[in-house]
Scaffold this motif. Structure first.
Motif, PDB file in Angstrom:
ATOM      1  N   THR A 191       0.832  -1.203   0.000  1.00 10.71           N
ATOM      2  CA  THR A 191       0.000   0.000   0.000  1.00 10.71           C
ATOM      3  C   THR A 191       0.868   1.254   0.000  1.00 10.71           C
ATOM      4  O   THR A 191       0.611   2.201  -0.748  1.00 10.71           O
ATOM      5  N   PRO A 200      -6.015  -2.818  -0.179  1.00 14.02           N
ATOM      6  CA  PRO A 200      -5.253  -1.871   0.631  1.00 14.02           C
ATOM      7  C   PRO A 200      -6.026  -1.199   1.768  1.00 14.02           C
ATOM      8  O   PRO A 200      -5.437  -0.469   2.559  1.00 14.02           O
ATOM      9  N   ALA A 257      -2.058   6.653   2.205  1.00 13.84           N
ATOM     10  CA  ALA A 257      -1.521   5.372   2.666  1.00 13.84           C
ATOM     11  C   ALA A 257      -0.754   5.575   3.958  1.00 13.84           C
ATOM     12  O   ALA A 257       0.044   6.502   4.082  1.00 13.84           O
TER      13      ALA A 257
END
Length: 477
Positions: free
Chosen positions: A76, A426, A443
């Motif tokens: 991710t 993710p 992220a």
């Protein structure tokens, strides 16, 4: 040696500490013909271990905290620019003229995300500023790949001809890259050991190994900013400095500048020079990511910086390395993949491919941060100003020609949990926050060690709007 052993050894770390790392492997992450998943694990794991080691020393811990590397978090994070959303909008990662092009005898790839690079590309091809993709394609199709590469670079633009791994190995620059270590580490002088300032933690607060550390960030794009946002995650006061005539791409700033502050200084102006020198007087680390030699005229070579600030750690990043015939060239991850044969390995000569992420950028960024942290650890024992140098092309050489490659090679190093290893996407490693830029989805950082931070203390602010001064009042080491 495993990839993790190789990485930690390149950083000068104690081999026994590698056993502090465990892993949650997840099939389906960073799938590639080359061992991208394994190299990404190694880069993140080594960085987290370097942070844990430095944090243990500053906090007076009897043992180095344990490190956990989760493939899902790593994948991710290595796609952070793709996962970013700004008020729900997807980012623009590549401009229309940043792509592969057919030539008369093969392929080239160009990079024209920044306006000045687009202008130079079109100028080298003899085309007008408003030229369409179709017009550019027609112009490139009439030329050989070498002609496009040489002509565009001569004009200050970026274009690289597709090469096979064998062609790159025989190329003068390829040989120069292969002759250098993955991480170049050098002691510049006999500066005394800098006092180790203990960490002061309140109950419930995370262990921040870089708390109080002052970092001047002279980097752009991905690899350098990944390194400096990692140092910011670990508590450092990171001040990014850009020239006023080189504004950053907004989406890139939104992704890469978490935890940092951002200012603009014109080093050609007396006021800008004075402001920089005042910052340098109290800096612990300077990270640069411009092409080799580009900052030398401002007195920013490692030796010159260390003369003015003994005990400094200087971290330098380049695309091709500061050596060989391409030592002064600009470059980006996508172009390094094309030159070094990765694009052929991931595709073919007839139809070049690409890595599943800009893994050279992200991996090298974590290695750069790790090299800074290990330099700080070494300074507490040996003193000396330090310089570390990394290059995307050298990381590419490691990816394509690493040692002991084979299925299960990390089993002896990683003794992680066997359950919970499914990868369903993710989402577990994405977060949202409000910021001065709008609502951001981003992220999470992939570094994990016992009691360490799990997220940045602040989102990115507006580019270039922060004052050119330090926020912290004490150095970190």
């Amino acid at each position: 040696m495993t990839d993790t052993d190789t990485t930690w050894a390149a950083l000068g770390g104690d081999p026994a500490l590698v056993r502090r790392i465990s892993c949650v492997p997840r099939e389906g992450t960073l799938s590639s013909r080359l061992p991208v998943r394994e190299v990404a694990r190694a880069c993140v794991g080594a960085c987290a271990l370097a942070a844990a080691e430095w944090g243990a020393r500053r906090a007076g811990l009897p043992v180095v905290p344990e490190v956990l590397v989760d493939d899902g978090a790593v994948a991710t994070a290595f796609h952070s620019e793709r996962h970013l959303r700004l008020d729900g909008r997807e980012p623009v990662n590549f401009a229309p003229l940043s792509r592969f092009w057919r030539t008369a005898d093969g392929w080239v790839r160009t990079h024209a995300n920044y306006p000045h690079h687009r202008e130079r590309l079109l100028g080298a091809l003899g085309l007008a500023a408003e030229a369409s993709v179709e017009t550019v394609a027609a112009a490139i199709a009439e030329r050989s790949a070498a002609e496009v590469e040489d002509g565009v670079y001569a004009a200050g633009g970026l274009a690289v001809a597709l090469r096979t791994p064998g062609e790159w190995a025989a190329h003068e620059q390829g040989r120069a890259v292969a002759a250098h270590p993955l991480v170049s580490r050098e002691r510049l002088d006999e500066a005394p050991v800098r006092p180790l300032i203990p960490l002061e933690r309140l109950a419930g607060q995370p262990l921040l190994p870089a708390a109080g550390l002052r970092v001047l960030d002279l980097t752009r794009v991905i690899a350098g900013p990944v390194a400096t946002r990692t140092l910011a995650l670990l508590g450092a006061d990171v001040l990014r400095i850009d020239a006023p005539h080189l504004p950053e791409i907004p989406d890139q700033h939104a992704d890469m500048d978490f935890g940092k502050r951002s200012t603009v200084l014109d080093l050609a102006a007396p006021a800008g020079r004075r402001a920089f020198e005042e910052l340098l007087e109290q800096a612990d680390v300077v990270v640069t990511g411009y092409r080799p030699g580009a900052l030398d005229r401002w007195g920013l070579t490692p030796g010159q910086l260390a003369e003015r600030r003994p005990g400094l750690v200087v971290a330098q990043l380049s695309a091709w390395g500061a050596y060989g015939p391409w030592g002064g060239r600009r470059g980006f991850d996508s172009l390094v993949q094309v030159a070094t044969g990765i694009a052929v390995s991931e595709g073919s000569v007839e139809r070049p491919g690409a890595l599943p992420a800009q893994a050279l950028d992200h991996g090298t960024g974590y290695l750069l941060a790790a090299a800074v942290l290990r330099s700080l650890t070494e300074q507490t024992e040996e003193g000396g100003s330090r310089v570390v140098r990394l290059a995307l092309a050298r990381t590419a050489a490691w990816l394509t020609h690493g040692t002991d490659r084979g299925a299960g090679r990390d089993a002896a190093v990683y003794d992680g949990p066997a359950d919970g290893a499914a990868y369903g996407g993710p989402e577990p490693w994405l977060r949202e926050t409000d910021s001065a830029l709008g609502r951001l989805r981003y992220a999470l950082p992939p570094l994990r060690f016992t009691d360490g931070p799990s997220d940045w203390a602040r989102p990115p602010g507006r580019w270039g709007r922060d004052p050119a001064r330090w926020a912290t009042t004490a150095s970190g080491g």
